[in-house]
Motif scaffolding. Sequence first.
Motif, PDB file in Angstrom:
ATOM      1  N   MET B  44       0.826  -1.201   0.000  1.00 42.70           N
ATOM      2  CA  MET B  44       0.000   0.000   0.000  1.00 42.70           C
ATOM      3  C   MET B  44       0.865   1.259   0.000  1.00 42.70           C
ATOM      4  O   MET B  44       0.687   2.156  -0.819  1.00 42.70           O
ATOM      5  CB  MET B  44      -0.888  -0.025   1.229  1.00 42.70           C
ATOM      6  CG  MET B  44      -2.132   0.769   1.075  1.00 42.70           C
ATOM      7  SD  MET B  44      -2.917   0.941   2.668  1.00 42.70           S
ATOM      8  CE  MET B  44      -1.976   2.294   3.331  1.00 42.70           C
ATOM      9  N   GLY B  47       2.872   1.753  -3.176  1.00 40.59           N
ATOM     10  CA  GLY B  47       2.012   2.260  -4.237  1.00 40.59           C
ATOM     11  C   GLY B  47       1.778   3.755  -4.106  1.00 40.59           C
ATOM     12  O   GLY B  47       1.722   4.481  -5.089  1.00 40.59           O
ATOM     13  N   LEU B  48       1.667   4.235  -2.856  1.00 41.94           N
ATOM     14  CA  LEU B  48       1.400   5.659  -2.633  1.00 41.94           C
ATOM     15  C   LEU B  48       2.646   6.514  -2.834  1.00 41.94           C
ATOM     16  O   LEU B  48       2.569   7.622  -3.345  1.00 41.94           O
ATOM     17  CB  LEU B  48       0.852   5.877  -1.222  1.00 41.94           C
ATOM     18  CG  LEU B  48      -0.582   5.427  -0.964  1.00 41.94           C
ATOM     19  CD1 LEU B  48      -0.898   5.497   0.522  1.00 41.94           C
ATOM     20  CD2 LEU B  48      -1.564   6.300  -1.743  1.00 41.94           C
ATOM     21  N   TYR B  49       3.805   6.017  -2.380  1.00 47.22           N
ATOM     22  CA  TYR B  49       5.008   6.856  -2.408  1.00 47.22           C
ATOM     23  C   TYR B  49       6.183   6.121  -3.050  1.00 47.22           C
ATOM     24  O   TYR B  49       7.180   5.835  -2.384  1.00 47.22           O
ATOM     25  CB  TYR B  49       5.403   7.275  -0.987  1.00 47.22           C
ATOM     26  CG  TYR B  49       4.232   7.635  -0.127  1.00 47.22           C
ATOM     27  CD1 TYR B  49       3.502   8.796  -0.385  1.00 47.22           C
ATOM     28  CD2 TYR B  49       3.848   6.833   0.945  1.00 47.22           C
ATOM     29  CE1 TYR B  49       2.406   9.124   0.395  1.00 47.22           C
ATOM     30  CE2 TYR B  49       2.758   7.163   1.720  1.00 47.22           C
ATOM     31  CZ  TYR B  49       2.042   8.301   1.444  1.00 47.22           C
ATOM     32  OH  TYR B  49       0.973   8.625   2.209  1.00 47.22           O
ATOM     33  N   GLU B  51       8.559   7.015  -5.139  1.00 44.33           N
ATOM     34  CA  GLU B  51       9.887   7.656  -5.206  1.00 44.33           C
ATOM     35  C   GLU B  51      10.502   7.751  -3.813  1.00 44.33           C
ATOM     36  O   GLU B  51      11.720   7.662  -3.662  1.00 44.33           O
ATOM     37  CB  GLU B  51       9.845   9.007  -5.932  1.00 44.33           C
ATOM     38  CG  GLU B  51       8.965  10.111  -5.431  1.00 44.33           C
ATOM     39  CD  GLU B  51       7.544   9.695  -5.097  1.00 44.33           C
ATOM     40  OE1 GLU B  51       7.167   9.895  -3.934  1.00 44.33           O
ATOM     41  OE2 GLU B  51       6.782   9.211  -5.964  1.00 44.33           O
TER      42      GLU B  51
END
Lengths: 526, 210, 307
Positions: B44, B47-49, B51
Amino acid sequence: MSHANYLEEGGFWSWFTTRDHKRIGVMYLLTNLIFLAIGGIFAILIRVELFSPGPLFSADVYNKFFTFHGAIMIFMFIIPVIPAALGNFFLPILIGAKDVAFPRLNLASYYIFVGGALLAALALVTGGVDTGWTFYTPYSIRTQTSVILVTLGVFVMGFSSILTGLNFMVTVHKLRAPGMTFHRMPLFVWAIYATAIIQVLATPVIGITTLLLVMERVLGIGFFDPQLGGDPILFQHFFWFYSHPAVYIMILPAMGIISEVITVFSRKHIFGYKAIAYSSLAIAFISFLVWGHHMFVSGESQWANFLFSLLTMLVAIPTAIKIFNWTATMYKGSIHLQTPMLYALSFIFLFTIGGLTGLFLAALSVDVHLHDTYFVVAHFHYVMMGGTVMGFLAGLHYWWPKMFGRMYPEILGKISWFFIFVGFNVTFLPQFYLGKLGMPRRYHEYAQNFTFLNQVSTVGSWLINVGFLLMFAYLIYSLFKGKKAENNPWGAKTLEWQLPSPPTMHNFDETPQVIEGPYQYGVLKS
Amino acid sequence: MTKHTIPSHFDDAKQAYEASKLGVWLFLVTEILLFGGLFVIYIMNRGLYPEMFHEASLHLNKVMGAMNTVVLICSSFTMAMAVSRAKHNDSQRALKLLLITFICGLIFMTIKYMEYSHKIHEGLLPGIHFSFDEISHPKAPLFFSLYFMMTGLHGLHVLVGMGLIFWVMVRTRRGDFDESYHTPVEMTGIYWHLVDLIWIYLFPLLYLIG
Amino acid sequence: MLPQASTLAKNFDILFNNIFWFSLISFALVIGAMIYFAIRYHRTRRDPFKTPYITGHHLMEISVSVGLLIVVMVIFVWGWVDYKKLLKAPSDSLEIQVLAKQWFWEFQYPEGRKLTNELVVPLNQPVKLIMTSSDVIHSFFVPNFRVKQDVVPGQYTTLWFTATQLGEHSILCAEFCGTGHSKMLGMVKVVNAEEFQQWKKTTPSIPAVSKNPQEWGKELFSQKMCNTCHAITTQKLVGPGLFGIFGKEVELEGGKKVARDENYIRESLMQPQAKVVKGFPPAMPTFQGTLTDEEVNALIVYIKNLK
């Protein structure tokens, strides 16, 4: 060749190191009943507070009451009581085995359970905990109360639950007596087996969840904490991924007991054996796919809600099949309304209400209003207490003669049943209406117009209490003075009733050969 | 001959063996689910962050991670050999191989210790304790929370595995096992392979992002 | 009975009643059969050794399952259709910001007026609440309107209603939030349109927050140097131009699409690197700690009105 029965062999201290599944079952039973009593005291205190709209205890004290009531009843009574107490005692016997697959592990899981329970109970003296049994973040991260103790306790008890489930699964797969095919297993075994699957597959998730919650508080890891960039809703997903299946850990074994009791006291073959057996597995399977229905108003995406609502509706079908089949089993039977049967019929009565009110909550738009109100409180008490506890009491009375070799007093049993059954409805029926009127749960004080219904409910809780006190009294009495039980007082056909009451240490002197199913009552039409 | 007697509730040795085996496999399923929770959080957040994960993983020591991977793979090999030796009634060599496996575990934990102390020194710590200036992303502490939770839980499993290996070493020395009974060695082996397997997932997921 | 004080309340009551009657009838059938069997086939009337051998009836089981499946699917679809109505606020809604705190509700009107525990709304006018919490999870619940929505820290959730009954309707907190949970009560005051205009004139906005959020947002936009990288037209500078973007979908780096709503803007301010629009560099600094919640809200209102 005659042996001493399992209760008498060895001295008092031999109980603490026993590996006998029957003794471990009895120890679980005793432990769970103690926690039932403690959880019950908190229930009474909650209802006393709610007798009047204003405060009697302070809000903080009340919040601890309902947290302890929920946590104790769920983790220390309802989850273990049927599988670990009655299941331990009867599962091996019902499949013709001498013990569970791993007796030492079985004893270990008992001690782990006690350790976890004591850890959680320690919070009672260190100032309590006020999060509710659901431990929602970020409140559970911020509150100053002993969250760590209780969540660690839940973690440890979860470990015990996993080991018990694992033990039962292996037992069912590997230790069945010759001729005991899966389709000749009593339905109680099927139910415990389905339960064990959930215990093994779901409990690790609550393990990691509670561990992470502890780490949130100790190390500030931030997965669930919005201030540290985490997501509090994620906690709810994790929590319910276990806790919804856990609801079926609680109810499935009770359903198993009902299948046994209804057939014996109707003297009929079970109606639709396979449907009941496989519906247990179906329920276990669907139980993993519906956790999101606890979160319809949490801000979960609408398509998640769509799916969870749809899947939740599907649970109704295997459940309804069971209810239909139990009722149909009574058709043209010879119905004996002894105490176990009264509890079994109460189960059908109350669980049907619990199940049907579930439809309201599964419908999205209706749930928006009813969510987190007393409607929900009433619904899950009808399922958990009206279902599981009634099933447990049916099983307890049904198997009491076998476990302890003494009959409980029938008349007192019926009087006590009457108080519990009537008291239960008086307590919880008004709560449906309170919920519909919009009284939220976990309220310490409430608006004046809810007073009357709350008072009715409180009076009901006293009636239940009278019933339970009476029951505890006559059960203790019967242990010493009860009439000696015959080997098969109910004329049942399952294997445990072929053993002496109480059974000997090794259950079967000779491994039984099974040649037919467990419910061969009735005469074939020519 | 073996001193082992089959527990009385089993019919024969085969039944006892199969029961143990099923039990251990079920237990492994629960272990995977336990780690599964952490993997879900990992997926999760990655997927959000993405980089941030990339940037933060640059601060993990790839060399040490790779060394540990090699050490664990070797240990899995020696473990498998030990089981095979125990099966063939060769306690002498089984014991030696178990000892090598145990030492591999020890090396793994030593390297882990060095990594941890370096991270703690630099302030690459989980959540609120994070105090490292070179990563600007505000969510970087989450990565190190994950790093410490995942490798920490895994390290705990390595320790438990080492305990089990020690226990079967003692029993092997005592001559408890032979070709007809060696269940504990085999079960410890299965457990050790799982611990190894989890690391094989953890290593690329944490160290080799990019 | 609970008053039906919003346009949505009636829908709830109809579906609730339908499920209720279905449940009651099913319950009566099951329990009726059970009690009838218990009496008719009681052991005093039936020889326990002469019961018939019946093992089941597939057709009956299947028809019960299928019948029930149809009913629950009807309930499901009905619930879903009504639920969709609860989600979609009309475009002409009056938008009010809600900030939940332990243990009170703060309502902020578009003009900057702030009320505590009192929400004044005009009759027959859709109202949309944009809610967030500053501490733990709360839940905004108005039983008379049959609406409820959790209020979550670090996120925005929304809820809308059109009040159809004048007078006062209680607001309750439905998610356990600690000591004051049961006292976290508010009131929706529904007044007719003229009274509402009157109320707006006579109730002075509190000076400290008297700034109109839109104007305040405009000030902040240049104060915080947003305008260095973002034009208020559609022109591309370092970052995308903000004219007319609110509520529209945009493609991100990596191909995912996202709607630029309150949550998105807030996230972009706090974690600018989380969702970068396709074709732009991840150059924006974070404003975590530099902007207060109110300032973020003001900026959102400002960006929202760039159209």
